[in-house]
Scaffold this active site. Structure first.
Site, PDB file in Angstrom:
ATOM      1  N   LYS A  65      11.481  52.839  71.062  1.00  0.00           N
ATOM      2  CA  LYS A  65      12.066  53.776  72.027  1.00  0.00           C
ATOM      3  C   LYS A  65      10.959  54.589  72.697  1.00  0.00           C
ATOM      4  CE  LYS A  65      16.482  54.077  69.633  1.00  0.00           C
ATOM      5  NZ  LYS A  65      17.315  54.713  68.607  1.00  0.00           N
TER       6      LYS A  65
ATOM      7  N   GLN B 158      17.732  59.904  65.110  1.00  0.00           N
ATOM      8  CA  GLN B 158      17.849  58.518  64.661  1.00  0.00           C
ATOM      9  C   GLN B 158      18.734  58.433  63.412  1.00  0.00           C
ATOM     10  OE1 GLN B 158      16.585  55.688  66.216  1.00  0.00           O
ATOM     11  NE2 GLN B 158      17.766  54.582  64.666  1.00  0.00           N
TER      12      GLN B 158
ATOM     13  N   ASP C 254      22.809  59.659  73.213  1.00  0.00           N
ATOM     14  CA  ASP C 254      23.488  58.589  72.472  1.00  0.00           C
ATOM     15  C   ASP C 254      24.979  58.521  72.819  1.00  0.00           C
ATOM     16  OD1 ASP C 254      21.932  56.938  70.913  1.00  0.00           O
ATOM     17  OD2 ASP C 254      21.782  58.368  69.255  1.00  0.00           O
TER      18      ASP C 254
END
Ligand code: NAD
Length: 280
Positions: A52, A96, A119
């Site tokens: 990422k 995460q 997200d």
């Protein structure tokens, strides 16, 4: 059969995003920033976060990774999120997953300002998506959506079968297909006769986590099949779809690896830029 090349599509999307970042920088003298919080030493999480960060830098985003040991307490994480919420140079925050057991996932997700929730997991974004309002959309289903639209731009009236009902994949995928006027059936572990449901699909999205669950005789001709699954097996990484069998009947199919996976990260970068644009 159309082999849907997720790697290629992700590269095209990243190029578009790179240009957009340059344009935003020229116009506002600011660039979008993505901050990722990584807790612990889980190898797959470390790999995801590294990818990422690398991709974010490649498209010109400001990218930061904040690392904590497994033993970090919940309040430290929440306080860091509150601090990032107030920081104007941070457009998107991602924690995460999975988290260590002593840290409450719901609390962490809800601490992120919905406007910075790249997200798309915050309940406000989940609600906005299901109400048809603007929101951050979870990256994997968003990537699947772009891949489906590449093959078939007009999805209106199509019958879509989504296998799996997770908050991460199945549910948001359903919302995206509904928005495109598909008739959607959500199937899951308690569905009776999954094969019969799949045989009705013009589109099948498999997000289950069972290697090669979807067989060749579950799919009718002219179906677009999107394989979200990533399963480690003795013969290597395989999806939730039996590639060899389904590629003989489907109209289009994503490979594993090289299908949905690369699109997920590209969509995270897109979400970060969208958050930035909504903030200015
Ligand atoms: P999950 O475990 O949260 O959900 C799995 C879903 O599958 C559940 O809703 C369950 O009801 C359903 N299911 C289980 N057994 C079933 C059966 N026999 N028939 C029908 N449905 C069944 O999983 P998830 O987080 O949604 O992930 C699914 C898969 O996608 C995993 O393999 C994961 O590794 C992969 N994944 C890939 C990406 C990517 O970027 N490509 C991203 C996230 C997840």
């Amino acid at each position: 059969m159309i082999l849907i090349d997720g790697k290629k599509e992700a590269a095209i999307l990243r190029e578009e995003l790179k240009k957009e970042v340059l344009d935003l920088k020229a116009r506002y003298n600011k660039i979008p920033g993505l901050t990722v919080i990584l807790i612990g030493e889980l190898a797959p999480s470390k790999i995801y976060v590294r990818n990422k960060e690398k991709s974010a830098k490649e498209v010109g985003l400001k990218s930061e990774v904040i690392k904590y040991p497994d033993s970090v307490d919940e309040i430290t994480i929440l306080n860091k999120i509150y601090e990032l919420n107030k920081d104007d140079s941070v457009s998107g925050i991602l924690v995460q997953l999975p988290l260590p057991k002593h840290i409450n996932k719901k609390k962490v997700i809800e601490a992120i300002r919905p406007e910075k929730d790249v997200d798309g997991f915050h309940p406000q974004n989940v609600g906005n998506l299901s109400s048809g309002y603007e929101s951050s959309i979870p990256c994997t289903p968003l990537g699947c959506y772009f891949l489906i639209k590449k093959v078939e731009p007009n999805l209106s009236g199509k019958k879509a079968i989504v296998i799996g009902r997770s908050n991460l994949n199945g549910k948001p995928m359903t919302q995206l297909l509904l928005k495109e006027n598909c008739t959607v059936t959500i199937t899951h572990s308690k569905t009776k006769d999954l094969k019969r449901e799949c045989l009705k699909g013009d589109i099948i999205v498999a997000a289950v986590g069972i290697p090669e669950l979807v067989r060749g005789d579950w799919v009718k001709k002219d179906t677009i099949v999107i394989d979200v699954g990533i399963n480690k097996t003795e013969k290597g990484l395989v999806g939730d779809v039996n590639f060899e069998e389904v590629s003989k009947v489907a109209k289009a199919l994503t490979p594993v690896p090289g299908g949905v996976g690369p699109m997920t990260i590209a969509c995270l970068l897109k979400n970060t830029i969208e958050c930035f644009k909504r903030s200015i």
